[in-house]
Design an enzyme around this catalytic site. Structure first.
Site, PDB file in Angstrom:
ATOM      1  N   GLU A 157       0.792  -1.242   0.000  1.00  0.00           N
ATOM      2  CA  GLU A 157       0.000   0.000   0.000  1.00  0.00           C
ATOM      3  C   GLU A 157       0.827   1.297   0.000  1.00  0.00           C
ATOM      4  OE1 GLU A 157      -2.598  -0.467   3.388  1.00  0.00           O
ATOM      5  OE2 GLU A 157      -3.551  -2.238   2.565  1.00  0.00           O
ATOM      6  N   GLU A 262      -5.999 -10.965  -1.130  1.00  0.00           N
ATOM      7  CA  GLU A 262      -6.780 -10.803   0.112  1.00  0.00           C
ATOM      8  C   GLU A 262      -8.266 -10.768  -0.225  1.00  0.00           C
ATOM      9  OE1 GLU A 262      -5.369  -7.508   2.508  1.00  0.00           O
ATOM     10  OE2 GLU A 262      -3.282  -7.927   2.028  1.00  0.00           O
TER      11      GLU A 262
HETATM   12  C1  XIL Z   1      -6.012  -6.654   8.646  1.00  0.00           C
HETATM   13  C2  XIL Z   1      -6.283  -7.853   9.542  1.00  0.00           C
HETATM   14  O1  XIL Z   1      -7.207  -8.696   8.894  1.00  0.00           O
HETATM   15  C3  XIL Z   1      -6.829  -7.395  10.867  1.00  0.00           C
HETATM   16  O2  XIL Z   1      -6.937  -8.505  11.767  1.00  0.00           O
HETATM   17  C4  XIL Z   1      -5.926  -6.319  11.479  1.00  0.00           C
HETATM   18  O3  XIL Z   1      -6.521  -5.820  12.653  1.00  0.00           O
HETATM   19  C5  XIL Z   1      -5.706  -5.183  10.500  1.00  0.00           C
HETATM   20  O4  XIL Z   1      -5.195  -5.694   9.294  1.00  0.00           O
HETATM   21  N1  XIL Z   1      -4.822  -4.938   3.994  1.00  0.00           N
HETATM   22  C6  XIL Z   1      -3.810  -5.756   4.406  1.00  0.00           C
HETATM   23  C7  XIL Z   1      -4.016  -6.647   5.578  1.00  0.00           C
HETATM   24  O5  XIL Z   1      -2.767  -5.823   3.739  1.00  0.00           O
HETATM   25  O6  XIL Z   1      -2.835  -6.864   6.299  1.00  0.00           O
HETATM   26  C8  XIL Z   1      -5.094  -6.120   6.497  1.00  0.00           C
HETATM   27  O7  XIL Z   1      -5.325  -7.098   7.487  1.00  0.00           O
HETATM   28  C9  XIL Z   1      -6.342  -5.807   5.709  1.00  0.00           C
HETATM   29  C10 XIL Z   1      -6.087  -4.759   4.662  1.00  0.00           C
END
Ligand code: XIL
Length: 371
Positions: A157, A262
């Site tokens: 990001e 994701e």
């Molecule tokens: C999220 C997790 O799912 C949560 O448990 C945590 O509190 C915050 O992060 N983008 C990403 C992930 O790259 O690492 C994030 O994961 C969600 C958004």
């Protein structure tokens, strides 16, 4: 004659049984010639306290990524004090079940401990100090899992919706070359590991172009980058399949692998202005945007299934470019979407329900892949 008939019947029956026996019954089997099918895991799931997930994951999935235990705030909570207990167990679990393991994530503006950017008096550190800290973190972490973790989300990001650089601490203190440095440090630590850039809202034109420019720039400098991860936190009303496809095709055109890293499809209404996945962009709760507290109605589930299938059909169409599709979690129960972008909702974004039963969508995906 009678004998011949019975031989023929026997042959037909055995053939049918054979075919039935070879029919894939899990996502892992069904997609094995297409792409890795992965999931993010939380602690209980790889430690085994969550027994259902512990047993189900290796059957259904061929790849894993840690939902939280490999973020820098967990791995190096204080300078020079590394904590690897959880990550080691996560990696051992993946190796035991011959799953592709992705490391998530080395450099990110979120879930990085505060000490990373300040000195002992709380003053912001110089560029030299921050580069040195990045180097030590990346060398230590990537070095520890050399040969075991086959791919790393090196930078997560770094680009905004409009294609500009995110004004993170890494950017402000080091400048945009923090990205190049992160990739170089990771490559030094494990020259065989695949290295990825990962981001959300990748179907947006601005971000797509920003990522393309960044990757071209890295490539022109000879920096090793092997893949682009499109997070895929999607909703019922965004993005369009066409825009998503355009990004898959454009990214693949750079000569890198494309991964959906994701994936989760929220079944809930999107609060105004909350289409991204920046973890700090949260919206206030109200009852109207939590409509399925007591279960998802059949009609809403059918629309959700149709949309999930539109995405999976797209991934299968581009299986020559897409090397992995990873869900951001196993079951709806543990999904971060229950608390993002609004706290305390009941969402249904994943493939397994709150008791780890496969939803109908699992069979639909298996059927689609087996066509
Ligand atoms: C999220 C997790 O799912 C949560 O448990 C945590 O509190 C915050 O992060 N983008 C990403 C992930 O790259 O690492 C994030 O994961 C969600 C958004």
């Amino acid at each position: 004659m009678k004998r011949i008939v019975s031989y023929v019947v026997l042959a037909v029956v055995s053939l049918a049984t054979l075919q039935a026996g070879s029919k894939p019954t899990t996502l892992r089997q069904a997609l094995k010639n297409d792409f890795y099918i992965g999931t993010a895991l939380n602690r209980g799931q790889y430690l085994g306290t969550d027994e259902k997930a512990f047993n189900l994951v290796p059957k259904q999935f061929s790849a894993i990524v840690a939902e939280n235990c490999m973020k820098s705030e967990k791995l190096q909570p204080r300078e020079g004090e590394f904590f690897f207990d959880d990550a080691d167990k996560f990696v051992a679990y993946g190796q035991k079940h011959k799953m592709w393991i992705t490391g998530h994530t080395l450099i990110w503006h979120s879930q990085t401990p505060r000490w990373f950017f300040v000195d002992s008096e709380g003053k912001e550190v110089s560029k030299e100090v921050l580069v040195e800290r990045m180097k030590k973190h990346i060398h230590t972490v990537v070095g520890r899992y050399k040969g075991k973790i086959k791919g790393w989300d090196v930078v997560n990001e770094a680009i905004e919706d409009n294609g500009e650089w995110r004004k993170s601490k890494f950017y402000k203190i080091i400048g945009p070359e923090f990205i190049k440095l992160a990739f170089q440090f990771a490559h030094e630590a494990d020259p065989k590991a695949e290295l990825y850039y990962n981001d959300y809202s990748m179907a947006l034109e601005g971000r797509r172009n920003g990522v393309v420019n960044m990757v071209k720039d890295l490539q022109s400098q000879g920096v090793k980058i092997h893949g682009i991860g499109m997070q895929g936190h999607v909703g019922m009303d965004y993005p369009t399949i066409q825009d998503f496809e355009k990004s898959i095709v454009t990214f693949a055109g750079l000569g890198v692998k494309v991964m959906i890293t994701e994936l989760d499809l929220s079944a809930l209404p999107t609060p105004q202005g909350n289409r991204g996945a920046n973890v700090s962009d949260v919206a206030a709760y109200n009852e109207k945007i939590n409509p399925f507290k007591n279960g998802i109605p059949a009609e809403a589930e059918a629309a959700w299934e149709k949309r999930y299938m539109d995405f999976f059909k797209l991934f299968l169409k581009h299986k020559d470019k897409v090397t992995r599709v990873t869900l951001w979690g196993v079951s709806d129960k543990g999904s971060w979407k229950n608390n993002f972008p609004v706290r305390g909702r009941t969402d249904y974004p994943l493939l397994f329900d709150r008791d780890y039963n496969a939803k109908k969508i699992v069979q639909l995906i298996i059927d689609e892949a087996s066509k």
